[in-house]
Structure formats: structure tokens, C-alpha cells
Design an enzyme around this catalytic site. Structure first.
Site, PDB file in Angstrom:
ATOM      1  N   GLY A   1       0.807  -1.210   0.000  1.00 55.51           N
ATOM      2  CA  GLY A   1       0.000   0.000   0.000  1.00 55.51           C
ATOM      3  C   GLY A   1       0.843   1.264   0.000  1.00 55.51           C
ATOM      4  CG  ASP A   2       3.369   2.078   3.221  1.00 55.51           C
ATOM      5  OD1 ASP A   2       2.679   3.024   3.626  1.00 55.51           O
ATOM      6  OD2 ASP A   2       3.598   1.066   3.896  1.00 55.51           O
ATOM      7  NE  ARG A   3       7.762   0.784  -5.498  1.00 51.97           N
ATOM      8  CZ  ARG A   3       8.801  -0.027  -5.622  1.00 51.97           C
ATOM      9  NH1 ARG A   3       9.161  -0.789  -4.598  1.00 51.97           N
ATOM     10  NH2 ARG A   3       9.491  -0.095  -6.735  1.00 51.97           N
TER      11      ARG A   3
ATOM     12  CB  ALA B   1       5.512   5.941  -2.700  1.00 49.75           C
TER      13      ALA B   1
END
Length: 490
Positions: free
Chosen positions: A254-256, A259
């Protein structure tokens, strides 16, 4: 991009403990994990910032760091990844997430750090950098940074595209964000599903509900291995499938995704284009092995040192002797204790740094002058590896253990922090001194002396000040070494 990509949110310290299981515990029917390796990395907003920096972007991370060993470790890891940290103070402990793994599978997750601490006020420099951003990613992990009123005002005022990665325990997105990126489970918590509704219908209803509630431009619901569903002003959602199989460790996916979407928007992509890029990058990330293979090598830890001091700020007279043992003044634990005491008493934290290879009268004069500027003095000391990298393989003359012990024995020094990096930026981002002191005869040369110091820009991130104090003329470690060698060869 006209400015940096700013990531704002809560940073955790993640640790993966790898091991093997060959037996059960004799007093309880649970597996025994024999540890073979452990890896630290930034988590939460810190992980999103590392992902963005790995793509070559200039990345600023606005986050809260605690005065403990976890905060020091995060500072080192983030600096090693090329992330510029603009820290806020954090009461309480660093939140930590520890995964115990065997054969690529998670056996147990152990969370520690307690309840969310209260983040401190942002400096003017933090607010300025948000206004100058090319894109802002709010990576909310429900621990308070996204609730900070001054930060929310700055987010509402920025003209940069804002991506909001929400958390069910966090606040509502600032009205007018370009894109929100919840996952399926978060959508279900934020917008209750209708009984019997299909997966796509639930995601679409939840996305449209959040878009109206938050007055967001668009909401993309991530669907794991099935891609994402994007809802915007039109009535028909856009489904973006994954380009191939995306099975594997999904930690950090999810962070990838968030970002990648933020970087695409910073480069001028449409929201639909940014979501397609994000789906492709997150899918490749999972298929390529996830967080274990996607991050750069870990930074060396800031040294833990020995012991905890038992001093109090009130019992430490300005410039006077301290009764604690020398060993109790060296390392992260000693500095963390000192910071807690001085800040609780409303005192001023002063820091200085250097190699201090051969301690001489010039060094002592600088340290004594620095100590008079506040209520404690912390010396950031280059490690042996750092000194060798800066001055060559023949330096240092004295080991870091001897150098730190000599400094800690001085009555004007309250604690010593050893760091491995070429510059003290990571150490400073954790310590956040109110005043950074350098010694130099250029202090009387006129003009703005602090502007010539590289540390001045770092200090401005939290509203600290940089000053110079005169040193005794004619004292130089290099000159001492040269003269000593010359005398030996006569």
C-alpha cells in the site's frame, strides 16, 4: 518537478526477525523460533518516503521522532536512504512492529511502543516546504501526525496535488485532496457495506461515499492482487487490473502504491494515469519479493553505548561537574535519558560535533563556550569509520572508545553520541538540539556566519539555531600530528 515530494505522517520502526523452527516449546505448545537474521527498516510514512527516494526523487519526510533508541535508529535508516527528515517532537516511545518469520511466512507480529504519543508543533520551515512541494503524500497510520492542526492548515493551503493514504483510526482527509488511496478493509470500516453486496459494488459505494464526505477529487480502492478501483466525478468507476500475477509478501504494498501515485502526479500525470502506474509498481513490488528485496541495504545503527544515567536536569549546574560515571554519558541510552530530563524541565539542548582525535586546548575552549549556551551539551562524535572516510586510512589516532571517554570525562560535556555517517545529519534529526555550536575564527569575519555551515539548514527544519564560537588560535589536531611526526624523524 518544481519542488520536493513531501511525505507526511507517522513513522514506525519495522523489524523482520528471520529464523527456523525445529521444535515446540516444552512448557507450551507453541513453536520455538531460532533467530538467524534480523533487519530493521522504516515503516509507515518512513517506508513510503524511502520508496519515493529510491526512484530518484528529492524527498522530504515530515514525521514525529521520539527521544529513544528507536528514534535514533530511524534517523540513521532514513538518512542512509537519502530522505531529508523534518522532525517533529514525539512524546512517548517509538512505535515498533516486529514480524517473526520462518520460511517466508509470518508466525507472529509483535507491536510495541504503547499508545500514540502527541506530535509537537511544526516549525516555519516545515510549513514552508509543504507549500513548495511538487506533491504531498499523507501516509496516515493513526498515530497523530495527520491530526496536527497547523499541518492540516498547510495541507489545505498548498497548491500541490495531495494524496491521502488513510487509516481507520486517523482523521478525515483534508477537504480537496486530489486522490485518497484506502484499501478494501479500510473502506469497509469507514463506509459500512450493504448486506449481500458484491465486492466491486462495496468498493465502489465506499469510494463514492468517501469522495463526497472528504470532498476529494478521486478515491482509488486497492484490491490486492486484483488491482484497484478508481472513483471520480463520473458515475462509472474505472477498474485497473494488475498486469500479471502479484502473489507474495504484501507488507508495504500500500505504501508503494501511494508513493508511486504521488510521484506520477508530481510529474504532471492525470489521476487515472497515476493510478495505473501505481498498480503496475505495487504489483511488480509484490511479485519481486516485497520489502525484503525492494529496499536499499540497512544503515549502521547509531551506537547504543552503555548504561543509563540517573542524572536530573535540575541537579546539573550550568558548566558544572556531573557526578555520573563516564560510561553512563556515552551512547543512545545516555543521550535519550538526558534529552527527556532537560526537555521535561523546559531546558535548552545544545550540541556540537567533530572528530576530536587529539583533544587539545582549542577543543576544550569550544566545548566550555558551547555549554554556557544552554542546560546540557551533547557531543556528536564521528566514529572510527567516519573519521577514516573523511581524513584517510591513517586516522583516527585514537579509537572512538578512547575519544568518547575523554570527552565524557569533561565537566562541560553531558553526553556523547557516536555516529557512523560522514555528517551528523541523522544524529541531529534525532537529537533536535535547540542550538548547534561550531568553533572557528571565522566567527568574527562579518556577515551571516551560520549560513556557511552545512548544519544550519538541518537545524532550521525544527526551528533550531546555529552559532559559532571563537577557538584558541594555533590549535589544530592535524598540526599536532604533523609536528609530532616531524619530531620523531629528527
Amino acid at each position: 518537478m518544481r519542488g520536493p515530494v513531501v511525505v507526511l505522517g507517522d513513522t514506525l520502526l519495522d523489524r523482520d526477525v528471520e529464523g527456523v523452527v525445529n521444535r515446540l516449546c516444552p512448557d507450551s505448545p507453541v513453536p520455538v523460533l531460532d533467530e538467524t537474521a534480523a533487519t530493521d527498516r522504516p515503516g509507515g510514512a518512513g517506508l513510503a518516503a524511502v520508496f519515493a527516494a529510491a526512484q530518484g526523487a528529492e524527498v522530504v519526510l515530515v514525521t514525529a521522532l521520539a527521544d529513544d533508541a528507536g528514534g535514533a535508529r530511524l534517523s540513521a535508516l532514513l538518512a542512509a536512504a537519502g530522505v531529508q527528515v523534518f522532525p517533529l517532537a514525539l512524546s512517548g516511545a517509538t512505535p515498533e512492529k516486529i514480524r517473526l518469520r520462518a520460511r517466508g511466512r509470518v508466525l507472529l507480529r509483535h507491536d510495541r511502543g504503547g499508545t500514540s504519543g502527541e506530535p509537537g508543533q511544526p516549525s516555519d520551515e516545515v510549513l514552508r516546504v509543504i507549500g513548495a512541494a511538487s506533491a504531498v503524500l499523507v501516509s496516515d497510520y493513526g498515530r497523530g501526525v495527520a491530526r496536527q492542526p497547523a499541518l492540516r492548515d498547510a495541507l489545505a493551503a498548498t497548491r500541490a496535488p495531495v494524496v491521502w493514504d488513510p487509516h481507520p483510526r486517523g482523521p478525515a482527509a483534508v477537504p480537496g485532496v486530489h486522490l485518497a488511496t484506502p484499501n478494501e478493509s479500510e473502506v469497509r470500516e469507514l463506509v459500512p457495506a450493504l448486506p449481500g453486496a458484491s465486492r466491486l459494488a462495496t468498493a465502489s459505494r465506499g469510494a463514492q461515499g468517501l469522495r463526497r464526505r472528504w470532498r476529494a477529487g478521486a478515491v482509488a480502492v486497492t484490491l490486492g492482487g486484483d488491482g484497484a478501483l478508481l472513483c471520480h466525478a463520473g458515475s462509472t468507476p474505472l477498474v485497473v487490473p494488475t498486469p500479471g500475477s502479484a502473489e507474495g509478501d504484501t507488507c508495504g504494498a500500500g505504501d508503494r502504491f501511494a508513493a508511486a501515485a504521488s510521484l506520477a502526479l508530481a510529474q504532471g500525470a492525470l489521476v487515472s494515469e497515476a493510478v495505473q502506474v501505481a498498480v503496475a509498481e505495487a504489483s511488480a513490488y509484490v511479485a519481486g519479493g516485497g520489502v525484503a528485496t525492494a529496499l536499499p541495504p540497512s544503515a549502521p545503527a547509531v551506537r547504543a553505548g552503555s548504561g543509563l544515567g540517573s542524572r536530573t536536569a535540575q541537579s546539573r549546574p550550568r558548566g558544572g561537574a556531573v557526578t555520573a560515571g563516564v560510561a553512563d554519558r556515552v551512547g543512545v541510552a545516555a543521550v535519550a535519558t538526558l534529552l527527556g530530563e532537560v526537555r521535561a524541565a523546559g531546558g535548552t539542548v545544545v550540541a556540537t560535533g567533530g572528530c576530536f582525535d587529539l583533544l587539545h586546548a582549542g577543543h576544550v575552549a569550544t566545548l566550555q563556550a558551547a555549554r554556557q549556551l544552554g542546560d546540557c551539551l551533547i557531543v556528536c562524535l564521528n566514529s572510527d569509520a567516519s573519521v577514516a572516510g573523511l581524513k584517510g586510512p591513517d586516522r583516527p589516532v585514537q579509537s572512538e572508545g578512547d575519544r568518547s571517554r575523554l570527552l565524557a570525562a569533561l565537566s562541560c560535556v553531558d553526553a556523547v553520541l557516536i555516529f557512523d555517517e560522514p555528517t551528523p545529519e541523522a544524529a541531529l534529526s534525532w537529537v533536535r538540539p535547540d542550538v548547534w555550536v561550531k568553533g572557528g575564527d571565522y566567527a568574527t569575519g562579518g556577515g551571516d556566519a551560520s549560513a556557511t555551515l552545512p548544519e544550519a539548514e538541518v537545524l532550521r527544519r525544527w526551528g533550531g539555531n546555529t552559532v559559532v564560537v571563537p577557538y584558541l588560535d594555533g590549535r589544530s589536531t592535524t598540526d599536532l600530528i604533523v609536528r609530532t611526526l616531524a619530531e620523531r624523524t629528527r
